[in-house]
Design a protein around this motif. Structure first.
Motif, PDB file in Angstrom:
ATOM      1  N   LYS A 137      28.406  49.689  -6.078  1.00  0.00           N
ATOM      2  CA  LYS A 137      28.934  51.055  -6.097  1.00  0.00           C
ATOM      3  C   LYS A 137      29.872  51.347  -4.929  1.00  0.00           C
ATOM      4  N   ALA A 138      29.651  50.685  -3.806  1.00  0.00           N
ATOM      5  CA  ALA A 138      30.414  51.018  -2.609  1.00  0.00           C
ATOM      6  C   ALA A 138      31.806  50.413  -2.662  1.00  0.00           C
ATOM      7  N   SER A 139      32.822  51.182  -2.211  1.00  0.00           N
ATOM      8  CA  SER A 139      34.140  50.559  -2.139  1.00  0.00           C
ATOM      9  C   SER A 139      34.377  49.954  -0.761  1.00  0.00           C
ATOM     10  N   ILE A 140      33.638  50.418   0.275  1.00  0.00           N
ATOM     11  CA  ILE A 140      33.724  49.697   1.543  1.00  0.00           C
ATOM     12  C   ILE A 140      32.340  49.305   2.049  1.00  0.00           C
ATOM     13  N   VAL A 141      32.267  48.118   2.620  1.00  0.00           N
ATOM     14  CA  VAL A 141      31.020  47.629   3.209  1.00  0.00           C
ATOM     15  C   VAL A 141      31.280  47.361   4.686  1.00  0.00           C
ATOM     16  N   ILE A 142      30.438  47.961   5.529  1.00  0.00           N
ATOM     17  CA  ILE A 142      30.592  47.807   6.976  1.00  0.00           C
ATOM     18  C   ILE A 142      29.442  46.938   7.479  1.00  0.00           C
ATOM     19  N   ILE A 143      29.782  45.766   8.013  1.00  0.00           N
ATOM     20  CA  ILE A 143      28.746  44.916   8.613  1.00  0.00           C
ATOM     21  C   ILE A 143      28.671  45.312  10.091  1.00  0.00           C
ATOM     22  N   ASN A 144      27.547  45.918  10.466  1.00  0.00           N
ATOM     23  CA  ASN A 144      27.403  46.496  11.809  1.00  0.00           C
ATOM     24  C   ASN A 144      26.540  45.596  12.710  1.00  0.00           C
ATOM     25  N   LYS A 145      26.592  45.885  14.000  1.00  0.00           N
ATOM     26  CA  LYS A 145      25.808  45.179  15.031  1.00  0.00           C
ATOM     27  C   LYS A 145      26.249  43.721  15.180  1.00  0.00           C
ATOM     28  N   ILE A 146      27.548  43.464  15.061  1.00  0.00           N
ATOM     29  CA  ILE A 146      27.996  42.071  15.213  1.00  0.00           C
ATOM     30  C   ILE A 146      27.890  41.606  16.662  1.00  0.00           C
ATOM     31  N   ASP A 147      27.646  42.551  17.587  1.00  0.00           N
ATOM     32  CA  ASP A 147      27.388  42.145  18.983  1.00  0.00           C
ATOM     33  C   ASP A 147      26.050  41.392  19.085  1.00  0.00           C
ATOM     34  N   ALA A 148      25.223  41.493  18.023  1.00  0.00           N
ATOM     35  CA  ALA A 148      23.910  40.827  18.058  1.00  0.00           C
ATOM     36  C   ALA A 148      23.900  39.505  17.295  1.00  0.00           C
ATOM     37  N   LEU A 149      25.095  39.025  16.901  1.00  0.00           N
ATOM     38  CA  LEU A 149      25.161  37.802  16.075  1.00  0.00           C
ATOM     39  C   LEU A 149      24.474  36.590  16.707  1.00  0.00           C
ATOM     40  N   ASP A 150      24.547  36.495  18.042  1.00  0.00           N
ATOM     41  CA  ASP A 150      23.968  35.335  18.733  1.00  0.00           C
ATOM     42  C   ASP A 150      22.440  35.287  18.642  1.00  0.00           C
ATOM     43  N   TYR A 151      21.842  36.414  18.358  1.00  0.00           N
ATOM     44  CA  TYR A 151      20.376  36.482  18.393  1.00  0.00           C
ATOM     45  C   TYR A 151      19.724  36.347  17.019  1.00  0.00           C
ATOM     46  N   PHE A 152      20.537  36.326  15.977  1.00  0.00           N
ATOM     47  CA  PHE A 152      19.970  36.261  14.622  1.00  0.00           C
ATOM     48  C   PHE A 152      20.625  35.138  13.827  1.00  0.00           C
ATOM     49  N   THR A 153      19.892  34.620  12.860  1.00  0.00           N
ATOM     50  CA  THR A 153      20.516  33.631  11.981  1.00  0.00           C
ATOM     51  C   THR A 153      21.220  34.384  10.846  1.00  0.00           C
ATOM     52  N   PHE A 154      22.396  34.841  11.162  1.00  0.00           N
ATOM     53  CA  PHE A 154      23.176  35.643  10.223  1.00  0.00           C
ATOM     54  C   PHE A 154      24.531  34.982  10.068  1.00  0.00           C
ATOM     55  N   ASP A 155      24.841  34.550   8.857  1.00  0.00           N
ATOM     56  CA  ASP A 155      26.112  33.893   8.600  1.00  0.00           C
ATOM     57  C   ASP A 155      27.077  34.925   8.003  1.00  0.00           C
ATOM     58  N   ALA A 156      28.005  35.392   8.813  1.00  0.00           N
ATOM     59  CA  ALA A 156      28.899  36.484   8.391  1.00  0.00           C
ATOM     60  C   ALA A 156      29.742  36.090   7.176  1.00  0.00           C
ATOM     61  N   GLU A 157      30.198  34.849   7.143  1.00  0.00           N
ATOM     62  CA  GLU A 157      31.027  34.420   6.004  1.00  0.00           C
ATOM     63  C   GLU A 157      30.209  34.385   4.713  1.00  0.00           C
ATOM     64  N   LYS A 158      28.970  33.910   4.848  1.00  0.00           N
ATOM     65  CA  LYS A 158      28.078  33.870   3.679  1.00  0.00           C
ATOM     66  C   LYS A 158      27.791  35.298   3.198  1.00  0.00           C
ATOM     67  N   CYS A 159      27.584  36.187   4.157  1.00  0.00           N
ATOM     68  CA  CYS A 159      27.325  37.587   3.814  1.00  0.00           C
ATOM     69  C   CYS A 159      28.495  38.176   3.034  1.00  0.00           C
ATOM     70  N   LYS A 160      29.715  37.874   3.500  1.00  0.00           N
ATOM     71  CA  LYS A 160      30.909  38.386   2.804  1.00  0.00           C
ATOM     72  C   LYS A 160      30.993  37.827   1.381  1.00  0.00           C
ATOM     73  N   ARG A 161      30.668  36.534   1.250  1.00  0.00           N
ATOM     74  CA  ARG A 161      30.676  35.942  -0.102  1.00  0.00           C
ATOM     75  C   ARG A 161      29.656  36.630  -0.996  1.00  0.00           C
ATOM     76  N   ASN A 162      28.470  36.924  -0.420  1.00  0.00           N
ATOM     77  CA  ASN A 162      27.424  37.594  -1.198  1.00  0.00           C
ATOM     78  C   ASN A 162      27.847  39.004  -1.630  1.00  0.00           C
ATOM     79  N   ILE A 163      28.587  39.675  -0.759  1.00  0.00           N
ATOM     80  CA  ILE A 163      29.076  41.022  -1.101  1.00  0.00           C
ATOM     81  C   ILE A 163      30.117  40.919  -2.220  1.00  0.00           C
ATOM     82  N   LEU A 164      31.068  39.993  -2.035  1.00  0.00           N
ATOM     83  CA  LEU A 164      32.171  39.871  -3.004  1.00  0.00           C
ATOM     84  C   LEU A 164      31.691  39.365  -4.369  1.00  0.00           C
ATOM     85  N   GLU A 165      30.593  38.637  -4.363  1.00  0.00           N
ATOM     86  CA  GLU A 165      30.031  38.172  -5.632  1.00  0.00           C
ATOM     87  C   GLU A 165      29.576  39.368  -6.476  1.00  0.00           C
ATOM     88  N   ASN A 166      29.033  40.382  -5.793  1.00  0.00           N
ATOM     89  CA  ASN A 166      28.607  41.598  -6.475  1.00  0.00           C
ATOM     90  C   ASN A 166      29.770  42.521  -6.776  1.00  0.00           C
TER      91      ASN A 166
END
Lengths: 114, 221
Positions: free
Chosen positions: B160-189
């Protein structure tokens, strides 16, 4: 957990239709609910039983939930399959190029009134 | 006992809400007010992101905020304190989302028509997605600690959303979060989603988001 909000929208629309059609009461209400519509039928029924007490025409209304099976179509191998069992990946060819044909609807079908 | 008969209704459960939402969208358009509906799970940083965004936008336009929560007014007070913009708190009374009627009541309660209204929906990724609020733009915020697979688990809100904001990227070093994978998962939907990666806390990426919103509103007028 959002069933209550949806029940409210259903009941408000049915009460309005009852008013417009000048009925005495609604005996039975039939809804079509898709398997992948995000409604949990048991929660929905519980919310309905609670909310109907607050209505004018639906105090004794029986709720009939007709569950519609989720069916997806694969554009790669041109087959259909059951969405609930296989989600987005076609069980015949493994393609992700699929879309939902039916099963996400929530429709107020009809009401039995007197 | 009266005569028993069947009345055919054949209406979608959301038909009445969708109609009210369309009316509200047109009404706001006639007043020149752009409405943005912001959705996320609790704790994704909706309020912090809004404060950061409003402080960058407020030199260019009049802004008001509607904060929807199940209870309490802490968000409305916080936004008003940190931005100086008018804000009101809407209580949903236990409901997990806002619908078009509640949104209209909130706008009536504001009593003015600024250039931009932010509606901060109840923190929840399920229910707000089902109910059109009448907004001109739907945004969803997803934060790094929530995981890159969230778009797969809660597909509807990302569709439903036309924009998706991935927030708290200053915390990327502390979590196993793959930003590129996340973007692919968003675009798949939602292949049309515009994705922004930001840190509302440090300000990283906020300029791009601010410019996008300014441009969107300008084109809408």
């Amino acid at each position: 957990m959002h069933e209550l909000g949806i029940v409210k929208h259903v009941v408000d629309q049915v009460e309005k239709a009852a008013e417009e059609n000048k009925v005495n009461k609604v005996l039975k209400l039939t809804l079509e609910v898709g398997e992948v519509s995000s409604i949990v039928p048991d929660y929905f029924k519980d919310c309905f039983e609670w909310y109907k007490k607050k209505t004018k025409y639906m105090q004794d209304t029986l709720l009939d939930l007709v569950i519609i099976e989720g069916i997806s179509y694969c554009t790669n191998c041109k087959t259909t399959y059951k969405t609930v069992e296989h989600a987005k990946i076609c069980p015949s060819c493994g393609s992700k190029e699929t879309y939902l044909v039916t099963g996400n609807q929530m429709t107020i079908k009809d009401m039995l009134v007197e | 006992m009266g005569k028993v008969r069947t009345i055919l209704l054949q209406k979608g459960v959301f038909d009445d809400n969708d109609l009210q939402a369309r009316k509200l969208r047109d009404y706001l358009k006639s007043k020149g007010t752009f409405l943005i509906n912001v959705m996320s799970s609790p704790g994704a940083g909706k309020t912090t992101t809004l404060v950061s965004l409003i402080n960058r936008l407020k030199g260019f336009m009049n802004i008001a905020v509607m904060e929807a929560d199940i209870d309490y007014d802490i968000d409305a007070v916080r936004v008003a304190d940190k931005t100086g913009c008018p804000s009101i708190q809407l209580h949903t009374g236990g409901m997990c989302h806002l619908d078009a009627e509640m949104t209209k009541q909130g706008i009536d309660g504001l009593g003015s028509f600024p250039d931009l209204i932010f509606l901060e929906n109840v923190g929840n990724l399920v229910c707000p997605a089902e109910f059109d609020t009448g907004a001109h733009l739907d945004a969803v915020i997803l934060s790094v600690p929530e995981g890159d697979d969230k778009p797969l688990k809660y597909p509807l809100v990302f569709q439903k959303a036309s924009i998706v904001i991935i927030n708290k990227i200053d915390a990327l070093d502390y979590f196993t979060f793959d930003a590129e994978k996340c973007k692919r998962n968003i675009l798949e939907n939602n292949p049309n989603a515009r994705i922004f990666t930001v840190s509302a806390k440090t300000g990283e990426g906020m300029e791009e988001l601010t410019n996008y919103i300014k441009k969107t509103i300008k084109e809408w007028h």
